[in-house]
Design a protein around this motif. Structure first.
Motif, PDB file in Angstrom:
ATOM      1  N   TYR A  36       0.834  -1.206   0.000  1.00 44.12           N
ATOM      2  CA  TYR A  36       0.000   0.000   0.000  1.00 44.12           C
ATOM      3  C   TYR A  36       0.870   1.259   0.000  1.00 44.12           C
ATOM      4  N   ASN A  37       1.930   1.239   0.809  1.00 46.61           N
ATOM      5  CA  ASN A  37       2.821   2.399   0.870  1.00 46.61           C
ATOM      6  C   ASN A  37       3.525   2.634  -0.466  1.00 46.61           C
ATOM      7  N   GLN A  38       3.962   1.546  -1.083  1.00 46.25           N
ATOM      8  CA  GLN A  38       4.591   1.668  -2.400  1.00 46.25           C
ATOM      9  C   GLN A  38       3.608   2.240  -3.424  1.00 46.25           C
ATOM     10  N   TRP A  39       2.363   1.783  -3.344  1.00 43.13           N
ATOM     11  CA  TRP A  39       1.322   2.275  -4.255  1.00 43.13           C
ATOM     12  C   TRP A  39       1.153   3.786  -4.100  1.00 43.13           C
ATOM     13  N   ASN A  40       1.031   4.225  -2.863  1.00 45.29           N
ATOM     14  CA  ASN A  40       0.863   5.657  -2.603  1.00 45.29           C
ATOM     15  C   ASN A  40       2.046   6.472  -3.109  1.00 45.29           C
ATOM     16  N   ASP A  41       3.240   6.028  -2.776  1.00 41.31           N
ATOM     17  CA  ASP A  41       4.449   6.765  -3.147  1.00 41.31           C
ATOM     18  C   ASP A  41       4.654   6.818  -4.660  1.00 41.31           C
ATOM     19  N   SER A  42       4.274   5.748  -5.334  1.00 38.09           N
ATOM     20  CA  SER A  42       4.564   5.646  -6.768  1.00 38.09           C
ATOM     21  C   SER A  42       3.492   6.227  -7.671  1.00 38.09           C
ATOM     22  N   PHE A  43       2.219   6.194  -7.242  1.00 38.21           N
ATOM     23  CA  PHE A  43       1.149   6.516  -8.189  1.00 38.21           C
ATOM     24  C   PHE A  43       0.153   7.582  -7.736  1.00 38.21           C
ATOM     25  N   VAL A  44       0.054   7.853  -6.440  1.00 39.38           N
ATOM     26  CA  VAL A  44      -0.905   8.859  -5.972  1.00 39.38           C
ATOM     27  C   VAL A  44      -0.235  10.236  -5.975  1.00 39.38           C
ATOM     28  N   ARG A  45      -0.810  11.169  -6.722  1.00 38.69           N
ATOM     29  CA  ARG A  45      -0.238  12.503  -6.858  1.00 38.69           C
ATOM     30  C   ARG A  45      -1.238  13.548  -6.361  1.00 38.69           C
ATOM     31  N   LYS A  46      -0.749  14.496  -5.580  1.00 40.89           N
ATOM     32  CA  LYS A  46      -1.608  15.531  -5.018  1.00 40.89           C
ATOM     33  C   LYS A  46      -1.600  16.799  -5.866  1.00 40.89           C
ATOM     34  N   ILE A  47      -2.755  17.453  -5.912  1.00 39.56           N
ATOM     35  CA  ILE A  47      -2.879  18.805  -6.449  1.00 39.56           C
ATOM     36  C   ILE A  47      -3.357  19.665  -5.285  1.00 39.56           C
ATOM     37  N   ALA A  48      -2.541  20.613  -4.869  1.00 38.72           N
ATOM     38  CA  ALA A  48      -2.854  21.390  -3.670  1.00 38.72           C
ATOM     39  C   ALA A  48      -4.168  22.144  -3.812  1.00 38.72           C
ATOM     40  N   ARG A  49      -4.377  22.762  -4.964  1.00 40.17           N
ATOM     41  CA  ARG A  49      -5.594  23.545  -5.153  1.00 40.17           C
ATOM     42  C   ARG A  49      -6.814  22.632  -5.216  1.00 40.17           C
ATOM     43  N   GLY A  50      -7.768  22.882  -4.338  1.00 42.85           N
ATOM     44  CA  GLY A  50      -8.982  22.066  -4.335  1.00 42.85           C
ATOM     45  C   GLY A  50      -8.859  20.761  -3.601  1.00 42.85           C
ATOM     46  N   LYS A  51      -7.707  20.527  -2.963  1.00 40.18           N
ATOM     47  CA  LYS A  51      -7.477  19.297  -2.204  1.00 40.18           C
ATOM     48  C   LYS A  51      -7.832  18.064  -3.032  1.00 40.18           C
ATOM     49  N   LYS A  52      -7.131  17.914  -4.137  1.00 40.17           N
ATOM     50  CA  LYS A  52      -7.397  16.817  -5.063  1.00 40.17           C
ATOM     51  C   LYS A  52      -6.165  15.918  -5.192  1.00 40.17           C
ATOM     52  N   SER A  53      -6.414  14.672  -5.534  1.00 44.01           N
ATOM     53  CA  SER A  53      -5.350  13.723  -5.869  1.00 44.01           C
ATOM     54  C   SER A  53      -5.790  12.894  -7.063  1.00 44.01           C
ATOM     55  N   TYR A  54      -4.822  12.438  -7.823  1.00 40.31           N
ATOM     56  CA  TYR A  54      -5.123  11.590  -8.965  1.00 40.31           C
ATOM     57  C   TYR A  54      -4.137  10.435  -9.012  1.00 40.31           C
ATOM     58  N   ILE A  55      -4.479   9.412  -9.777  1.00 42.99           N
ATOM     59  CA  ILE A  55      -3.592   8.270  -9.979  1.00 42.99           C
ATOM     60  C   ILE A  55      -2.841   8.481 -11.284  1.00 42.99           C
ATOM     61  N   ASN A  56      -1.536   8.576 -11.169  1.00 40.72           N
ATOM     62  CA  ASN A  56      -0.699   8.809 -12.343  1.00 40.72           C
ATOM     63  C   ASN A  56      -0.392   7.478 -13.025  1.00 40.72           C
TER      64      ASN A  56
END
Length: 374
Positions: free
Chosen positions: A38-58
């Motif tokens: 799970y930690n590897q998944w987060n570090d490798s693929f979850v990306r944050k966008i500060a504006r609007g408190k959003k995240s996407y999967i790269n």
């Protein structure tokens, strides 16, 4: 004599110590391994966008851009709802950020997510593509239903979103002639309305959608799409099913064939169909079990799980593939008779996630849910 006693005592203590360590590892490693994935998944693929408190999967990391697919966003949201995914508050924050990104990238005036976005690394500018992909929206809806169960304080909000999305899936992605879901809303009114992408068959989720909405359309969809898989399964002794097939006017279902323009091996058991063991194993439907068990019987006869097969069972590659093996491991954990496959595919979870292979990594992460369940 004293020296002999000392050596004997020393080695006895070593053996005891090693045994204790091995016992601790055996007790803790499945859980720790799962957390590591799970930690590897987060570090490798979850990306944050500060504006609007959003995240996407790269899904693809290039020099200047990141690429997001609705399929990936749906899987990412689903992973965040898993009970073993971090502490509850952190998991909900991750889910909500992913949900916010989905909401800001819906297509036109629908609740369907744009199937693809390209994000500039320098400006965070998002280029949003037209139309949706059915599988992505199905998983987003399913994840919202799961989120409502895990975080009841926001259940009303998550449920409202899920109902709106499921309504639009039926409105834009349902083919009333075949009684099945289309690959995307773009297929409506074209010959591709009769195209079946076998990875869109999610019987367990369809059952959940029916219980959630009370709309029997979801039961009809489940029955019709599973019936198509049953027909395809009977075509070969292996029970293997192609990535894509045509649903004919007379109700028959035929492989798209090797002259289609859907990809090099979409007439084979390839990178769409490889998700079927994961999808089918989540349902107790008789048809679902029938199709799954025939495939699993074929895989039980293999020395290893390769990266793709013709429907007659010939390998399309000579390498072991975690993309194909992870869904099989997930399905095998439901039955003792597939213990051979469990042992064969355990290696998948002992390796680090491939940071340049989103698809394989997400399937491994999803399958890791079953790793500690014996």
């Amino acid at each position: 004599m004293k020296k002999t006693v000392f050596i004997y005592t020393f080695f006895t203590m070593v053996i005891i110590t090693v045994s204790i360590i091995l016992l601790i590892i055996r007790q803790n490693s499945p859980r720790e391994l799962q957390i590591s994935i799970y930690n590897q998944w987060n570090d490798s693929f979850v990306r944050k966008i500060a504006r609007g408190k959003k995240s996407y999967i790269n899904t693809k990391n290039t020099k200047n851009t990141n690429i997001v697919l609705s399929e990936a966003q749906g899987y990412g949201m689903l992973i965040a709802t898993e009970e073993s995914y971090g502490d509850s508050k952190t998991a909900q924050k991750t889910f909500d950020r992913l949900d916010n990104y989905y909401l800001s990238n819906r297509y036109a005036k629908t609740n369907l997510m744009s199937w693809k976005q390209i994000i500039s690394k320098n400006t965070n500018h998002i280029k949003k593509y037209r139309n949706n992909a059915t599988d992505g929206d199905l998983y987003i809806a399913y994840s919202l239903i799961k989120a409502a169960k895990r975080w009841p304080q926001k259940a009303f909000y998550y449920k409202k979103q899920a109902k709106l999305l499921l309504r639009d899936i039926l409105k834009c992605n349902y083919n009333s002639t075949t009684g099945s879901l289309m690959v995307g809303n773009w297929a409506s009114g074209t010959k591709y309305a009769n195209l079946l992408r076998t990875s869109d068959v999610l019987p367990g989720q369809f059952e959940q959608f029916y219980r959630f909405t009370g709309d029997k359309s979801w039961l009809r969809i489940k029955n019709n799409m599973l019936s198509s898989l049953v027909k395809l399964s009977k075509e070969h002794k292996t029970g293997l099913i192609p990535d894509m097939a045509w649903i004919k006017k007379d109700g028959s279902v035929v492989n798209v064939g090797n002259k289609s323009n859907f990809g090099k091996y979409n007439y084979c058991y390839y990178y769409n169909a490889c998700r079927l063991p994961y999808n089918l194993s989540q349902s107790d439907d008789t048809k679902s079990k029938q199709v799954l068990h025939k495939m699993m019987k074929f895989f039980m006869s293999r020395e290893y799980i390769a990266g793709g097969y013709t429907l007659s069972g010939h390998q399309l590659s000579n390498f072991q593939s975690a993309s194909f093996g992870a869904p099989i491991f997930y399905a095998a954990k439901n039955s003792q008779k597939y213990n051979k496959l469990i042992q064969m595919e355990k290696y998948i979870f002992m390796q680090k996630l491939e940071t340049d292979n989103y698809y394989q990594s997400v399937l491994v992460t999803l399958a890791s849910e079953k790793f500690e369940k014996n």
